[in-house]
Design a protein around this motif. Sequence first.
Motif, PDB file in Angstrom:
ATOM      1  N   ASN A  98      -6.293  -0.254   0.931  1.00  0.00           N
ATOM      2  CA  ASN A  98      -5.778   0.455   2.104  1.00  0.00           C
ATOM      3  C   ASN A  98      -6.260  -0.180   3.407  1.00  0.00           C
ATOM      4  N   VAL A 111     -10.073   6.679   3.021  1.00  0.00           N
ATOM      5  CA  VAL A 111      -9.214   6.972   1.883  1.00  0.00           C
ATOM      6  C   VAL A 111     -10.080   7.459   0.740  1.00  0.00           C
ATOM      7  N   VAL A 137       0.841  -1.205   0.000  1.00  0.00           N
ATOM      8  CA  VAL A 137       0.000   0.000   0.000  1.00  0.00           C
ATOM      9  C   VAL A 137       0.875   1.253   0.000  1.00  0.00           C
TER      10      VAL A 137
END
Length: 153
Positions: free
Chosen positions: A122, A112, A33
Motif C-alpha cells: 500500500n 493499513v 493496490v
Amino acid sequence: MTTGTTDTRSGRPRQIEAAWRLTSAAVAAELLVWFLGSFVAPPTSLDELTEYAGRDTAILRIAVEAAVLAVLLGAWLFVAARMRAGRGWARTALAVVGAGFLTFRVGGLGTVEGPAWWAALNALPDLLAAAAVVPMFLPEARAHFLTRPSPTG
C-alpha cells in the motif's frame, strides 16, 4: 553532441525519463493496490460491501470507484506527460502530489491494517510518487523546463 545526461532517442534529460518511469510505476502500483484490495486481499472491498449493502450495490460501488480511479490515474499520467514535454506547471503539480503522498504516508493517515506485506504494498505508490519528484529538480533536468517549446512544434 550529448553530454551523457540526455537520452539519445528522446532528446530529453535522463532525469526526466527517470521521473516519467517512476510516475508510471506509481500509477501502475496504485492500480495494482486497488485491484488487490477490491478483489483479492481479504477482507476485500467487494466482500465487505456485499455484507453491508448487498451484492448489487457492492458491484455498483466498485464500478463507480473504478471509474473515478481511472479518471484520476489518467489525469496523473496526463500531467506527467506534460512534465515530460517540458511544462514547468506540470513539474510543480507532480511535486505537490508527491509531497502530499509522502506527507500522507509519514503522517500515519495511510496506515493499513493487516500483514506487513500488505502495508508495504500500500505504501509503494506513495513512495514511488515521492521518488519521482527528485529527478525532476536535479540540475541536469532544470534546463528541460527553462527552454520553452516553440508553438509550431
